[in-house]
Design a protein around this motif. Sequence first.
Motif, PDB file in Angstrom:
ATOM      1  N   LEU A 130      23.013 -12.097   0.245  1.00  0.00           N
ATOM      2  CA  LEU A 130      22.287 -12.733  -0.850  1.00  0.00           C
ATOM      3  C   LEU A 130      22.681 -14.191  -1.046  1.00  0.00           C
ATOM      4  CD1 LEU A 130      22.260  -9.890  -3.568  1.00  0.00           C
ATOM      5  CD2 LEU A 130      20.372 -10.644  -2.124  1.00  0.00           C
ATOM      6  N   LEU A 131      23.958 -14.498  -0.899  1.00  0.00           N
ATOM      7  CA  LEU A 131      24.445 -15.830  -1.251  1.00  0.00           C
ATOM      8  C   LEU A 131      24.636 -16.764  -0.058  1.00  0.00           C
ATOM      9  CD1 LEU A 131      27.084 -14.945  -4.012  1.00  0.00           C
ATOM     10  CD2 LEU A 131      24.655 -15.492  -4.265  1.00  0.00           C
ATOM     11  N   ILE A 132      24.716 -16.218   1.158  1.00  0.00           N
ATOM     12  CA  ILE A 132      24.977 -17.064   2.328  1.00  0.00           C
ATOM     13  C   ILE A 132      23.866 -16.937   3.358  1.00  0.00           C
ATOM     14  CG2 ILE A 132      26.576 -17.550   4.212  1.00  0.00           C
ATOM     15  CD1 ILE A 132      28.839 -16.592   2.457  1.00  0.00           C
ATOM     16  N   VAL A 133      23.666 -15.733   3.874  1.00  0.00           N
ATOM     17  CA  VAL A 133      22.699 -15.548   4.957  1.00  0.00           C
ATOM     18  C   VAL A 133      21.282 -15.834   4.476  1.00  0.00           C
ATOM     19  CG1 VAL A 133      21.756 -13.925   6.626  1.00  0.00           C
ATOM     20  CG2 VAL A 133      24.209 -13.896   6.099  1.00  0.00           C
ATOM     21  N   GLY A 134      20.915 -15.272   3.325  1.00  0.00           N
ATOM     22  CA  GLY A 134      19.569 -15.466   2.806  1.00  0.00           C
ATOM     23  C   GLY A 134      19.205 -16.926   2.587  1.00  0.00           C
ATOM     24  N   PRO A 135      20.010 -17.685   1.825  1.00  0.00           N
ATOM     25  CA  PRO A 135      19.704 -19.106   1.647  1.00  0.00           C
ATOM     26  C   PRO A 135      19.694 -19.897   2.946  1.00  0.00           C
ATOM     27  CG  PRO A 135      21.232 -18.363  -0.040  1.00  0.00           C
ATOM     28  CD  PRO A 135      21.100 -17.239   0.941  1.00  0.00           C
ATOM     29  N   ALA A 136      20.581 -19.533   3.874  1.00  0.00           N
ATOM     30  CA  ALA A 136      20.609 -20.246   5.151  1.00  0.00           C
ATOM     31  C   ALA A 136      19.329 -20.010   5.948  1.00  0.00           C
ATOM     32  CB  ALA A 136      21.829 -19.813   5.968  1.00  0.00           C
ATOM     33  N   VAL A 137      18.890 -18.770   6.003  1.00  0.00           N
ATOM     34  CA  VAL A 137      17.645 -18.460   6.716  1.00  0.00           C
ATOM     35  C   VAL A 137      16.466 -19.158   6.048  1.00  0.00           C
ATOM     36  CG1 VAL A 137      16.046 -16.615   7.337  1.00  0.00           C
ATOM     37  CG2 VAL A 137      18.517 -16.276   7.615  1.00  0.00           C
ATOM     38  N   TYR A 138      16.446 -19.160   4.724  1.00  0.00           N
ATOM     39  CA  TYR A 138      15.363 -19.828   3.999  1.00  0.00           C
ATOM     40  C   TYR A 138      15.356 -21.326   4.282  1.00  0.00           C
ATOM     41  CZ  TYR A 138      12.584 -21.576   0.084  1.00  0.00           C
ATOM     42  OH  TYR A 138      11.646 -22.221  -0.677  1.00  0.00           O
ATOM     43  N   ALA A 139      16.556 -21.930   4.319  1.00  0.00           N
ATOM     44  CA  ALA A 139      16.641 -23.369   4.601  1.00  0.00           C
ATOM     45  C   ALA A 139      16.129 -23.682   6.002  1.00  0.00           C
ATOM     46  CB  ALA A 139      18.083 -23.838   4.445  1.00  0.00           C
ATOM     47  N   VAL A 140      16.473 -22.837   6.969  1.00  0.00           N
ATOM     48  CA  VAL A 140      15.989 -23.057   8.332  1.00  0.00           C
ATOM     49  C   VAL A 140      14.469 -22.903   8.384  1.00  0.00           C
ATOM     50  CG1 VAL A 140      16.036 -22.172  10.693  1.00  0.00           C
ATOM     51  CG2 VAL A 140      18.163 -22.362   9.394  1.00  0.00           C
ATOM     52  N   SER A 141      13.940 -21.932   7.654  1.00  0.00           N
ATOM     53  CA  SER A 141      12.490 -21.715   7.676  1.00  0.00           C
ATOM     54  C   SER A 141      11.733 -22.912   7.101  1.00  0.00           C
ATOM     55  CB  SER A 141      12.134 -20.447   6.892  1.00  0.00           C
ATOM     56  OG  SER A 141      12.388 -20.625   5.500  1.00  0.00           O
ATOM     57  N   LEU A 142      12.342 -23.626   6.164  1.00  0.00           N
ATOM     58  CA  LEU A 142      11.685 -24.795   5.570  1.00  0.00           C
ATOM     59  C   LEU A 142      11.458 -25.901   6.597  1.00  0.00           C
ATOM     60  CD1 LEU A 142      13.564 -25.121   2.155  1.00  0.00           C
ATOM     61  CD2 LEU A 142      11.273 -24.222   2.544  1.00  0.00           C
ATOM     62  N   SER A 143      12.277 -25.926   7.653  1.00  0.00           N
ATOM     63  CA  SER A 143      12.168 -27.000   8.638  1.00  0.00           C
ATOM     64  C   SER A 143      10.904 -26.890   9.490  1.00  0.00           C
ATOM     65  CB  SER A 143      13.398 -26.999   9.550  1.00  0.00           C
ATOM     66  OG  SER A 143      13.472 -25.805  10.313  1.00  0.00           O
ATOM     67  N   PHE A 144      10.197 -25.765   9.394  1.00  0.00           N
ATOM     68  CA  PHE A 144       8.965 -25.586  10.169  1.00  0.00           C
ATOM     69  C   PHE A 144       7.706 -25.898   9.359  1.00  0.00           C
ATOM     70  CE2 PHE A 144      12.098 -22.642  12.006  1.00  0.00           C
ATOM     71  CZ  PHE A 144      12.116 -23.112  13.307  1.00  0.00           C
ATOM     72  N   PHE A 145       7.915 -26.429   8.156  1.00  0.00           N
ATOM     73  CA  PHE A 145       6.777 -26.711   7.282  1.00  0.00           C
ATOM     74  C   PHE A 145       6.819 -28.158   6.805  1.00  0.00           C
ATOM     75  CE2 PHE A 145       7.503 -22.167   6.962  1.00  0.00           C
ATOM     76  CZ  PHE A 145       6.220 -21.631   6.990  1.00  0.00           C
ATOM     77  N   ASP A 146       5.640 -28.673   6.503  1.00  0.00           N
ATOM     78  CA  ASP A 146       5.525 -29.946   5.806  1.00  0.00           C
ATOM     79  C   ASP A 146       5.493 -29.619   4.325  1.00  0.00           C
ATOM     80  OD1 ASP A 146       5.190 -32.569   5.187  1.00  0.00           O
ATOM     81  OD2 ASP A 146       3.044 -32.613   5.603  1.00  0.00           O
ATOM     82  N   VAL A 174      12.780 -35.891  14.055  1.00  0.00           N
ATOM     83  CA  VAL A 174      14.204 -36.166  13.777  1.00  0.00           C
ATOM     84  C   VAL A 174      14.916 -36.646  15.031  1.00  0.00           C
ATOM     85  CG1 VAL A 174      16.402 -35.093  13.183  1.00  0.00           C
ATOM     86  CG2 VAL A 174      14.377 -34.622  11.799  1.00  0.00           C
ATOM     87  N   LEU A 175      14.727 -35.938  16.148  1.00  0.00           N
ATOM     88  CA  LEU A 175      15.417 -36.298  17.385  1.00  0.00           C
ATOM     89  C   LEU A 175      14.928 -37.617  17.955  1.00  0.00           C
ATOM     90  CD1 LEU A 175      15.554 -32.787  19.104  1.00  0.00           C
ATOM     91  CD2 LEU A 175      17.405 -33.995  17.941  1.00  0.00           C
ATOM     92  N   ALA A 176      13.735 -38.038  17.592  1.00  0.00           N
ATOM     93  CA  ALA A 176      13.224 -39.329  18.051  1.00  0.00           C
ATOM     94  C   ALA A 176      13.596 -40.467  17.120  1.00  0.00           C
ATOM     95  CB  ALA A 176      11.703 -39.263  18.186  1.00  0.00           C
ATOM     96  N   SER A 177      14.267 -40.144  16.022  1.00  0.00           N
ATOM     97  CA  SER A 177      14.608 -41.155  15.024  1.00  0.00           C
ATOM     98  C   SER A 177      15.966 -41.780  15.326  1.00  0.00           C
ATOM     99  CB  SER A 177      14.624 -40.522  13.633  1.00  0.00           C
ATOM    100  OG  SER A 177      15.169 -41.401  12.682  1.00  0.00           O
ATOM    101  N   ALA A 178      16.027 -43.102  15.346  1.00  0.00           N
ATOM    102  CA  ALA A 178      17.304 -43.802  15.537  1.00  0.00           C
ATOM    103  C   ALA A 178      18.222 -43.574  14.343  1.00  0.00           C
ATOM    104  CB  ALA A 178      17.046 -45.294  15.737  1.00  0.00           C
ATOM    105  N   GLU A 179      17.633 -43.349  13.182  1.00  0.00           N
ATOM    106  CA  GLU A 179      18.418 -43.101  11.973  1.00  0.00           C
ATOM    107  C   GLU A 179      19.245 -41.833  12.114  1.00  0.00           C
ATOM    108  OE1 GLU A 179      17.459 -43.661   7.241  1.00  0.00           O
ATOM    109  OE2 GLU A 179      16.066 -42.502   8.466  1.00  0.00           O
ATOM    110  N   VAL A 202       3.983 -26.738  10.539  1.00  0.00           N
ATOM    111  CA  VAL A 202       3.942 -27.824  11.531  1.00  0.00           C
ATOM    112  C   VAL A 202       4.755 -27.476  12.765  1.00  0.00           C
ATOM    113  CG1 VAL A 202       3.508 -29.635   9.829  1.00  0.00           C
ATOM    114  CG2 VAL A 202       5.875 -28.989  10.398  1.00  0.00           C
ATOM    115  N   GLY A 203       5.340 -26.298  12.819  1.00  0.00           N
ATOM    116  CA  GLY A 203       6.103 -25.878  13.994  1.00  0.00           C
ATOM    117  C   GLY A 203       7.340 -26.727  14.211  1.00  0.00           C
ATOM    118  N   LEU A 204       7.496 -27.243  15.424  1.00  0.00           N
ATOM    119  CA  LEU A 204       8.678 -28.041  15.785  1.00  0.00           C
ATOM    120  C   LEU A 204       8.461 -29.536  15.584  1.00  0.00           C
ATOM    121  CD1 LEU A 204       9.699 -26.188  19.075  1.00  0.00           C
ATOM    122  CD2 LEU A 204      10.703 -25.912  16.799  1.00  0.00           C
TER     123      LEU A 204
END
Length: 286
Positions: free
Chosen positions: A19-35, A54-59, A46-48
């Motif tokens: 509830l406190l570690i795995v769940g929030p972590a999975v949810y955070a990762v899932s957010l990276s596939f959306f705008d 991010v990987l193309a960003s010099a920042e 938006v997929g990948l």
Amino acid sequence: MTRWMLPAFLAVGVIVTLLLIVGPAVYAVSLSFFDLPSLTSDPVWVGLAKYQAVLASAEFWSALWNGIIYAGLAIVLQVVLGISFALVLHQPFRGRALVRGMAFLPYLLPTVIAVLTFKWMVDGSLGIVTILMDEWGLPPIYWFETEQAAMISVILISVWLWTPFVTTTFLAGLQTVPTQLYEAARVDGAGPIRRFFHVTLPVLRPILTVIVLLRGVWMFNKFDVIWLTTGGGPLGATEHLPILSYRTAFALYDIGTGAAVATISFLFLSLAVFLYFRAFPMEDDA
């Protein structure tokens, strides 16, 4: 009833972890596939695409490099100073117990107190460091205005805060080194330096391996010191991946990209930990 206590405790631990570690972590990762401009807006798949951006960003690469520099230098200084202080505190002298207790005090301070104290000490007009440097005829240092000085500042604060942890850990390890090994080394004519490298360090090698790993992970993910001190400035000189992720998600309102940065940071650390254990295994093969 007793036979059910252990499974019950394990079940509670697993549930809390999910509830406190795995769940929030999975949810955070899932957010990276959306705008996702905000947590209340409708997500758009938006997929990948976020990872590609991010990987193309010099920042991103600049933030990654800043994190490596910050963590690497801080770890080296913490370990070197921590071992040195532990060796001194391990020697018998008057008031040793009091000094040992005082040496641990910086680790007990809240980070915000340490940061504000450092800022006050190096204040451009009233700081004690500034006044002393002026009396000694030294040129002023603009601690937070220049890129190099800002990085040095956050490293110094981190070293002051967490060196006591390293010191205490190694001091505890020194209590386990058999005195017979030192006596045998003295009989063989080994001086203090040779005794350290051939007796003390090999015995403390497992502790050193764990300390470097823990401090590396913690320093690479450390957010509060840099955020409270420089906020990632000047000109992004101290901005590392945690700061970049936070700023992207909550200042630029791009939660998907911020989550992608955090996920890549996690993957980078996982790879680094894997390679670290391959290079420095906890136990040598027989």
